[in-house]
Scaffold this active site. Structure first.
Site, PDB file in Angstrom:
ATOM      1  N   ARG A  65       5.346  -1.960  10.689  1.00 25.55           N
ATOM      2  CA  ARG A  65       6.446  -2.268   9.761  1.00 25.55           C
ATOM      3  C   ARG A  65       7.812  -2.176  10.443  1.00 25.55           C
ATOM      4  O   ARG A  65       8.809  -1.835   9.807  1.00 25.55           O
ATOM      5  CB  ARG A  65       6.421  -1.359   8.525  1.00 25.55           C
ATOM      6  CG  ARG A  65       5.165  -1.502   7.686  1.00 25.55           C
ATOM      7  CD  ARG A  65       5.374  -1.027   6.247  1.00 25.55           C
ATOM      8  NE  ARG A  65       4.107  -1.025   5.537  1.00 25.55           N
ATOM      9  CZ  ARG A  65       3.548   0.065   4.989  1.00 25.55           C
ATOM     10  NH1 ARG A  65       4.161   1.226   5.037  1.00 25.55           N
ATOM     11  NH2 ARG A  65       2.393  -0.030   4.379  1.00 25.55           N
ATOM     12  N   ARG A  84      12.338  -2.652   5.485  1.00 21.06           N
ATOM     13  CA  ARG A  84      13.421  -2.234   4.590  1.00 21.06           C
ATOM     14  C   ARG A  84      14.353  -1.188   5.167  1.00 21.06           C
ATOM     15  O   ARG A  84      15.442  -0.979   4.641  1.00 21.06           O
ATOM     16  CB  ARG A  84      12.825  -1.702   3.275  1.00 21.06           C
ATOM     17  CG  ARG A  84      12.186  -2.772   2.421  1.00 21.06           C
ATOM     18  CD  ARG A  84      11.516  -2.177   1.204  1.00 21.06           C
ATOM     19  NE  ARG A  84      10.287  -1.466   1.545  1.00 21.06           N
ATOM     20  CZ  ARG A  84       9.550  -0.781   0.673  1.00 21.06           C
ATOM     21  NH1 ARG A  84       9.937  -0.695  -0.587  1.00 21.06           N
ATOM     22  NH2 ARG A  84       8.435  -0.177   1.050  1.00 21.06           N
ATOM     23  N   ARG A  97      16.090 -10.774   3.565  1.00 23.75           N
ATOM     24  CA  ARG A  97      15.208 -10.834   2.401  1.00 23.75           C
ATOM     25  C   ARG A  97      15.978 -11.308   1.168  1.00 23.75           C
ATOM     26  O   ARG A  97      15.461 -12.101   0.374  1.00 23.75           O
ATOM     27  CB  ARG A  97      14.569  -9.466   2.143  1.00 23.75           C
ATOM     28  CG  ARG A  97      13.724  -9.475   0.878  1.00 23.75           C
ATOM     29  CD  ARG A  97      12.805  -8.303   0.768  1.00 23.75           C
ATOM     30  NE  ARG A  97      12.279  -8.176  -0.582  1.00 23.75           N
ATOM     31  CZ  ARG A  97      11.317  -7.344  -0.944  1.00 23.75           C
ATOM     32  NH1 ARG A  97      10.769  -6.561  -0.039  1.00 23.75           N
ATOM     33  NH2 ARG A  97      10.898  -7.281  -2.177  1.00 23.75           N
ATOM     34  N   ASP A 111       1.917 -10.619   5.311  1.00 27.82           N
ATOM     35  CA  ASP A 111       1.336  -9.571   4.478  1.00 27.82           C
ATOM     36  C   ASP A 111      -0.172  -9.751   4.439  1.00 27.82           C
ATOM     37  O   ASP A 111      -0.663 -10.886   4.467  1.00 27.82           O
ATOM     38  CB  ASP A 111       1.912  -9.632   3.062  1.00 27.82           C
ATOM     39  CG  ASP A 111       1.560  -8.394   2.250  1.00 27.82           C
ATOM     40  OD1 ASP A 111       0.508  -8.409   1.559  1.00 27.82           O
ATOM     41  OD2 ASP A 111       2.298  -7.405   2.301  1.00 27.82           O
ATOM     42  N   TYR A 143      -7.935  -4.469  -2.939  1.00 24.10           N
ATOM     43  CA  TYR A 143      -6.836  -5.059  -3.711  1.00 24.10           C
ATOM     44  C   TYR A 143      -7.335  -6.192  -4.608  1.00 24.10           C
ATOM     45  O   TYR A 143      -6.893  -6.342  -5.747  1.00 24.10           O
ATOM     46  CB  TYR A 143      -5.741  -5.583  -2.778  1.00 24.10           C
ATOM     47  CG  TYR A 143      -4.890  -4.511  -2.154  1.00 24.10           C
ATOM     48  CD1 TYR A 143      -3.822  -3.947  -2.854  1.00 24.10           C
ATOM     49  CD2 TYR A 143      -5.139  -4.049  -0.865  1.00 24.10           C
ATOM     50  CE1 TYR A 143      -3.025  -2.963  -2.279  1.00 24.10           C
ATOM     51  CE2 TYR A 143      -4.352  -3.065  -0.284  1.00 24.10           C
ATOM     52  CZ  TYR A 143      -3.302  -2.525  -0.993  1.00 24.10           C
ATOM     53  OH  TYR A 143      -2.522  -1.540  -0.430  1.00 24.10           O
TER      54      TYR A 143
END
Length: 343
Positions: free
Chosen positions: A25, A29, A38, A75, A152
Protein backbone atom coordinates in the site's frame (compact mmCIF):
# COMPACT_ATOMS: atom_id res chain seq x y z
CA UNK A 1 18.16 -4.78 -17.46
CA UNK A 2 16.46 -6.95 -14.81
CA UNK A 3 19.68 -8.31 -13.33
CA UNK A 4 20.76 -4.79 -12.25
CA UNK A 5 17.54 -4.28 -10.27
CA UNK A 6 18.00 -4.99 -6.58
CA UNK A 7 14.54 -6.54 -6.20
CA UNK A 8 15.11 -8.96 -9.08
CA UNK A 9 18.49 -9.97 -7.68
CA UNK A 10 16.93 -10.80 -4.30
CA UNK A 11 14.23 -12.85 -6.04
CA UNK A 12 16.95 -14.72 -7.93
CA UNK A 13 18.42 -15.74 -4.57
CA UNK A 14 21.18 -13.17 -4.13
CA UNK A 15 22.11 -12.05 -0.60
CA UNK A 16 22.72 -8.28 -0.62
CA UNK A 17 24.37 -6.15 2.08
CA UNK A 18 21.53 -3.62 1.71
CA UNK A 19 18.21 -5.32 0.94
CA UNK A 20 15.78 -3.86 -1.61
CA UNK A 21 12.76 -2.16 -0.06
CA UNK A 22 9.16 -1.41 -1.01
CA UNK A 23 5.95 -1.23 1.03
CA UNK A 24 2.54 -2.78 0.70
CA UNK A 25 0.00 0.00 0.00
CA UNK A 26 2.91 2.38 -0.64
CA UNK A 27 0.61 4.32 -3.00
CA UNK A 28 -2.20 5.29 -0.68
CA UNK A 29 -4.06 7.48 1.74
CA UNK A 30 -1.07 8.38 3.92
CA UNK A 31 0.30 10.52 1.03
CA UNK A 32 -1.23 13.95 0.34
CA UNK A 33 -0.45 13.63 -3.38
CA UNK A 34 -2.42 10.37 -3.50
CA UNK A 35 -5.45 12.00 -1.86
CA UNK A 36 -5.31 14.83 -4.42
CA UNK A 37 -5.20 12.39 -7.36
CA UNK A 38 -8.00 10.26 -5.91
CA UNK A 39 -10.16 13.38 -5.56
CA UNK A 40 -9.42 14.14 -9.22
CA UNK A 41 -10.53 10.62 -10.20
CA UNK A 42 -13.79 10.96 -8.25
CA UNK A 43 -13.73 7.70 -6.30
CA UNK A 44 -11.56 4.66 -5.64
CA UNK A 45 -12.82 2.42 -8.46
CA UNK A 46 -12.64 5.27 -10.99
CA UNK A 47 -9.00 5.69 -9.95
CA UNK A 48 -8.29 1.96 -10.45
CA UNK A 49 -9.80 2.03 -13.96
CA UNK A 50 -8.15 5.28 -15.12
CA UNK A 51 -4.77 4.16 -16.50
CA UNK A 52 -3.16 7.61 -16.48
CA UNK A 53 -4.19 8.38 -12.89
CA UNK A 54 -3.51 4.84 -11.64
CA UNK A 55 -0.01 5.08 -13.14
CA UNK A 56 0.42 8.48 -11.48
CA UNK A 57 -0.38 7.19 -7.98
CA UNK A 58 1.86 4.16 -8.58
CA UNK A 59 4.72 6.54 -9.40
CA UNK A 60 4.16 8.96 -6.50
CA UNK A 61 5.94 6.92 -3.77
CA UNK A 62 8.77 6.14 -6.22
CA UNK A 63 9.37 9.87 -6.80
CA UNK A 64 9.14 10.65 -3.10
CA UNK A 65 11.19 7.79 -1.63
CA UNK A 66 13.06 5.98 -4.40
CA UNK A 67 11.69 2.53 -3.48
CA UNK A 68 13.31 -0.41 -5.31
CA UNK A 69 9.93 -1.52 -6.69
CA UNK A 70 6.62 -0.04 -7.75
CA UNK A 71 3.45 -2.08 -7.27
CA UNK A 72 0.59 -1.66 -9.70
CA UNK A 73 -2.24 0.44 -8.24
CA UNK A 74 -5.36 -1.73 -8.43
CA UNK A 75 -7.50 -3.81 -6.04
CA UNK A 76 -7.92 -7.54 -5.43
CA UNK A 77 -11.71 -7.22 -5.92
CA UNK A 78 -11.44 -6.20 -9.57
CA UNK A 79 -11.36 -9.91 -10.49
CA UNK A 80 -14.78 -10.62 -8.90
CA UNK A 81 -16.13 -7.56 -10.70
CA UNK A 82 -14.65 -8.82 -13.98
CA UNK A 83 -16.38 -12.17 -13.34
CA UNK A 84 -19.70 -10.38 -13.07
CA UNK A 85 -20.11 -9.55 -9.37
CA UNK A 86 -21.42 -6.09 -8.50
CA UNK A 87 -18.74 -4.09 -6.66
CA UNK A 88 -18.96 -0.74 -4.89
CA UNK A 89 -17.15 1.00 -2.04
CA UNK A 90 -18.83 2.53 1.01
CA UNK A 91 -16.92 5.55 2.36
CA UNK A 92 -15.29 4.73 5.68
CA UNK A 93 -16.44 1.11 5.57
CA UNK A 94 -14.78 -0.47 2.53
CA UNK A 95 -15.91 -2.75 -0.30
CA UNK A 96 -19.32 -4.30 -0.87
CA UNK A 97 -20.12 -7.02 -3.41
CA UNK A 98 -23.14 -8.95 -4.58
CA UNK A 99 -22.87 -12.38 -2.93
CA UNK A 100 -22.27 -15.89 -4.27
CA UNK A 101 -24.00 -18.30 -1.88
CA UNK A 102 -25.85 -20.76 -4.15
CA UNK A 103 -25.40 -22.71 -7.39
CA UNK A 104 -27.62 -20.20 -9.23
CA UNK A 105 -25.42 -17.29 -8.03
CA UNK A 106 -22.36 -19.14 -9.25
CA UNK A 107 -23.94 -20.02 -12.61
CA UNK A 108 -24.65 -16.33 -13.22
CA UNK A 109 -20.92 -15.50 -13.21
CA UNK A 110 -19.17 -14.75 -16.50
CA UNK A 111 -16.77 -17.22 -18.12
CA UNK A 112 -13.07 -16.76 -17.41
CA UNK A 113 -12.21 -15.48 -20.88
CA UNK A 114 -14.59 -12.53 -20.36
CA UNK A 115 -12.50 -10.92 -17.61
CA UNK A 116 -10.12 -9.05 -19.93
CA UNK A 117 -12.88 -6.78 -21.20
CA UNK A 118 -13.25 -5.28 -17.70
CA UNK A 119 -9.56 -5.51 -16.78
CA UNK A 120 -8.01 -4.05 -19.94
CA UNK A 121 -7.45 -0.62 -18.29
CA UNK A 122 -5.29 -2.37 -15.66
CA UNK A 123 -3.04 -3.76 -18.39
CA UNK A 124 -2.81 -0.27 -19.91
CA UNK A 125 -1.65 1.10 -16.53
CA UNK A 126 1.18 -1.46 -16.58
CA UNK A 127 2.15 -0.50 -20.12
CA UNK A 128 2.35 3.17 -19.07
CA UNK A 129 4.46 2.30 -16.04
CA UNK A 130 6.88 0.20 -18.09
CA UNK A 131 7.89 3.38 -19.91
CA UNK A 132 7.66 5.76 -16.94
CA UNK A 133 9.57 4.01 -14.13
CA UNK A 134 13.26 4.67 -13.43
CA UNK A 135 15.54 2.04 -14.96
CA UNK A 136 16.46 0.61 -11.53
CA UNK A 137 12.87 0.21 -10.30
CA UNK A 138 11.14 -3.17 -10.66
CA UNK A 139 7.43 -3.34 -11.55
CA UNK A 140 5.21 -5.66 -9.49
CA UNK A 141 1.78 -6.86 -10.59
CA UNK A 142 -0.58 -8.65 -8.22
CA UNK A 143 -3.85 -10.44 -7.56
CA UNK A 144 -5.73 -11.69 -4.54
CA UNK A 145 -5.35 -15.39 -3.82
CA UNK A 146 -8.48 -17.49 -4.45
CA UNK A 147 -9.41 -18.09 -0.79
CA UNK A 148 -9.21 -14.39 0.13
CA UNK A 149 -11.13 -13.32 -2.98
CA UNK A 150 -13.74 -16.04 -2.32
CA UNK A 151 -14.30 -14.79 1.25
CA UNK A 152 -15.36 -11.39 -0.13
CA UNK A 153 -17.47 -12.89 -2.92
CA UNK A 154 -19.36 -15.12 -0.47
CA UNK A 155 -19.84 -12.59 2.36
CA UNK A 156 -20.22 -9.52 0.13
CA UNK A 157 -17.78 -7.65 2.37
CA UNK A 158 -14.79 -8.13 4.66
CA UNK A 159 -15.63 -10.09 7.82
CA UNK A 160 -13.61 -10.54 11.03
CA UNK A 161 -13.56 -14.36 10.89
CA UNK A 162 -14.41 -15.16 7.22
CA UNK A 163 -17.38 -17.05 8.72
CA UNK A 164 -19.66 -16.98 5.65
CA UNK A 165 -16.96 -18.60 3.48
CA UNK A 166 -16.23 -21.26 6.12
CA UNK A 167 -19.99 -21.97 6.30
CA UNK A 168 -20.39 -22.36 2.54
CA UNK A 169 -17.29 -24.61 2.49
CA UNK A 170 -19.00 -26.89 5.05
CA UNK A 171 -22.63 -26.72 3.85
CA UNK A 172 -22.25 -26.58 0.05
CA UNK A 173 -18.75 -27.81 -0.80
CA UNK A 174 -19.63 -28.28 -4.49
CA UNK A 175 -20.49 -24.59 -4.96
CA UNK A 176 -17.54 -23.53 -2.82
CA UNK A 177 -15.09 -25.66 -4.79
CA UNK A 178 -16.53 -24.49 -8.11
CA UNK A 179 -16.09 -20.86 -7.04
CA UNK A 180 -12.51 -21.51 -5.92
CA UNK A 181 -11.74 -23.18 -9.26
CA UNK A 182 -13.25 -20.26 -11.22
CA UNK A 183 -11.25 -17.69 -9.24
CA UNK A 184 -8.06 -19.77 -9.57
CA UNK A 185 -8.36 -20.00 -13.35
CA UNK A 186 -9.27 -16.31 -13.67
CA UNK A 187 -6.27 -15.35 -11.52
CA UNK A 188 -3.90 -17.24 -13.83
CA UNK A 189 -5.30 -15.37 -16.85
CA UNK A 190 -5.21 -12.01 -15.06
CA UNK A 191 -1.62 -12.34 -13.82
CA UNK A 192 -0.46 -13.73 -17.15
CA UNK A 193 -1.94 -10.69 -18.91
CA UNK A 194 -0.21 -8.42 -16.37
CA UNK A 195 3.13 -10.06 -17.19
CA UNK A 196 2.54 -9.62 -20.91
CA UNK A 197 1.74 -5.93 -20.25
CA UNK A 198 5.03 -5.39 -18.41
CA UNK A 199 4.92 -6.72 -14.82
CA UNK A 200 8.37 -8.14 -13.99
CA UNK A 201 7.22 -9.85 -10.77
CA UNK A 202 3.74 -10.84 -9.59
CA UNK A 203 2.47 -11.21 -6.05
CA UNK A 204 -0.37 -13.32 -4.70
CA UNK A 205 -2.05 -11.75 -1.66
CA UNK A 206 -3.78 -14.30 0.59
CA UNK A 207 -4.76 -11.81 3.30
CA UNK A 208 -7.07 -14.26 5.11
CA UNK A 209 -4.95 -17.42 4.81
CA UNK A 210 -4.52 -17.45 8.59
CA UNK A 211 -8.17 -18.39 9.13
CA UNK A 212 -7.59 -21.72 7.33
CA UNK A 213 -6.38 -24.48 9.65
CA UNK A 214 -4.98 -27.95 9.08
CA UNK A 215 -6.11 -29.66 5.88
CA UNK A 216 -8.15 -26.59 4.90
CA UNK A 217 -4.94 -24.53 4.68
CA UNK A 218 -3.34 -27.12 2.41
CA UNK A 219 -6.42 -27.45 0.22
CA UNK A 220 -7.50 -23.80 -0.07
CA UNK A 221 -4.32 -21.72 0.47
CA UNK A 222 -1.34 -23.85 -0.48
CA UNK A 223 -2.85 -25.84 -3.35
CA UNK A 224 -4.37 -22.89 -5.29
CA UNK A 225 -1.07 -21.01 -4.93
CA UNK A 226 0.80 -24.05 -6.28
CA UNK A 227 -1.63 -24.34 -9.19
CA UNK A 228 -1.43 -20.65 -10.11
CA UNK A 229 2.36 -20.53 -9.84
CA UNK A 230 2.79 -23.71 -11.93
CA UNK A 231 0.52 -22.31 -14.67
CA UNK A 232 2.35 -18.96 -14.69
CA UNK A 233 5.79 -20.63 -14.74
CA UNK A 234 4.71 -22.74 -17.71
CA UNK A 235 3.90 -19.56 -19.66
CA UNK A 236 6.44 -17.13 -18.19
CA UNK A 237 9.32 -19.18 -16.74
CA UNK A 238 11.49 -16.11 -16.10
CA UNK A 239 8.90 -14.21 -14.03
CA UNK A 240 9.27 -14.57 -10.26
CA UNK A 241 6.24 -14.95 -7.99
CA UNK A 242 5.93 -13.67 -4.41
CA UNK A 243 3.36 -15.48 -2.24
CA UNK A 244 1.86 -13.89 0.88
CA UNK A 245 -0.19 -16.35 2.97
CA UNK A 246 -0.74 -13.81 5.76
CA UNK A 247 -0.78 -15.14 9.35
CA UNK A 248 0.14 -18.64 8.15
CA UNK A 249 2.31 -19.13 11.25
CA UNK A 250 3.92 -22.57 11.19
CA UNK A 251 2.50 -23.05 7.68
CA UNK A 252 5.08 -20.56 6.38
CA UNK A 253 7.59 -23.39 6.82
CA UNK A 254 8.04 -25.17 3.48
CA UNK A 255 5.47 -22.97 1.71
CA UNK A 256 7.95 -21.85 -0.97
CA UNK A 257 9.03 -25.43 -1.66
CA UNK A 258 5.46 -26.72 -1.81
CA UNK A 259 4.11 -23.98 -4.09
CA UNK A 260 7.10 -23.06 -6.26
CA UNK A 261 7.03 -19.44 -5.03
CA UNK A 262 10.30 -17.53 -5.52
CA UNK A 263 9.71 -15.56 -2.34
CA UNK A 264 7.45 -15.82 0.71
CA UNK A 265 6.20 -12.57 2.22
CA UNK A 266 5.84 -12.63 6.00
CA UNK A 267 3.42 -10.81 8.26
CA UNK A 268 4.66 -9.38 11.58
CA UNK A 269 3.08 -12.07 13.80
CA UNK A 270 6.26 -14.12 13.32
CA UNK A 271 9.71 -12.88 14.36
CA UNK A 272 12.39 -12.21 11.78
CA UNK A 273 14.76 -14.46 13.71
CA UNK A 274 12.32 -17.38 13.62
CA UNK A 275 11.61 -16.81 9.92
CA UNK A 276 15.32 -16.63 9.07
CA UNK A 277 15.79 -20.04 10.68
CA UNK A 278 12.66 -21.75 9.33
CA UNK A 279 11.55 -19.98 6.12
CA UNK A 280 14.55 -18.17 4.61
CA UNK A 281 16.39 -21.50 4.40
CA UNK A 282 14.28 -22.15 1.27
CA UNK A 283 15.10 -18.85 -0.43
CA UNK A 284 14.01 -15.23 -0.53
CA UNK A 285 11.74 -13.83 2.16
CA UNK A 286 9.97 -10.47 2.28
CA UNK A 287 9.02 -8.47 5.36
CA UNK A 288 8.25 -7.91 8.09
CA UNK A 289 8.18 -4.61 10.05
CA UNK A 290 4.98 -4.04 12.06
CA UNK A 291 3.00 -1.36 10.16
CA UNK A 292 2.19 0.60 13.33
CA UNK A 293 5.83 1.77 13.42
CA UNK A 294 4.92 3.96 10.43
CA UNK A 295 2.50 5.79 12.73
CA UNK A 296 4.55 5.94 15.94
CA UNK A 297 8.04 6.41 14.46
CA UNK A 298 10.88 7.35 16.78
CA UNK A 299 13.88 5.31 17.86
CA UNK A 300 11.76 2.14 18.06
CA UNK A 301 11.19 2.33 14.29
CA UNK A 302 14.92 2.66 13.63
CA UNK A 303 15.86 -0.12 16.05
CA UNK A 304 13.22 -2.54 14.76
CA UNK A 305 14.15 -1.86 11.12
CA UNK A 306 17.82 -2.54 11.82
CA UNK A 307 16.97 -5.69 13.81
CA UNK A 308 15.00 -7.13 10.87
CA UNK A 309 17.74 -6.28 8.35
CA UNK A 310 20.30 -8.00 10.61
CA UNK A 311 18.11 -11.07 11.21
CA UNK A 312 17.73 -11.68 7.47
CA UNK A 313 21.27 -10.62 6.48
CA UNK A 314 22.52 -14.14 5.76
CA UNK A 315 20.15 -14.80 2.87
CA UNK A 316 18.03 -13.15 0.18
CA UNK A 317 15.65 -10.59 1.71
CA UNK A 318 13.28 -7.88 0.50
CA UNK A 319 12.45 -5.37 3.22
CA UNK A 320 8.74 -4.62 3.60
CA UNK A 321 6.05 -4.20 6.20
CA UNK A 322 4.13 -7.14 7.65
CA UNK A 323 0.94 -5.73 6.09
CA UNK A 324 -0.14 -2.52 4.35
CA UNK A 325 0.94 0.91 5.60
CA UNK A 326 -1.85 2.46 7.73
CA UNK A 327 -3.72 5.51 6.35
CA UNK A 328 -2.69 7.55 9.41
CA UNK A 329 1.03 6.86 8.93
CA UNK A 330 3.41 9.81 8.96
CA UNK A 331 5.10 10.07 5.54
CA UNK A 332 8.30 11.21 7.29
CA UNK A 333 8.52 7.85 9.09
CA UNK A 334 8.80 6.08 5.73
CA UNK A 335 11.97 8.05 5.00
CA UNK A 336 13.28 7.23 8.49
CA UNK A 337 12.77 3.52 7.74
CA UNK A 338 14.51 3.76 4.36
CA UNK A 339 17.46 5.63 5.90
CA UNK A 340 17.75 2.93 8.58
CA UNK A 341 17.85 0.24 5.87
CA UNK A 342 20.24 2.00 3.52
CA UNK A 343 22.22 3.52 6.41
Amino acid sequence: MAETKKLMRALAGETQAVPPVWMMRQAGRYLPEYRATRAQAGDFLSLCYNPELAAEVTLQPIRRYGFDAAILFADILLVPQALGADLWFVTGEGPRLSTITSPSDFNALKPIEAIHETLSPIYETLRILTGALPAETALIGFAGAPWTVATYMIAGRGTPDQGPAHRLMAEDPATFDALMARITAATVEYLSAQIVAGAEVVKLFDSWAGSLKGDAFTRYALEPAREIIAALKARHPETPVIAFPREAGENYIGFARATGADCVALDNSVSAEWAAEHVQVDGCVQGNLAPNHMVTGGQALIDETRRIVKAFSNGPHIFNLGHGIPPDANPDNVQVMIDAIRG
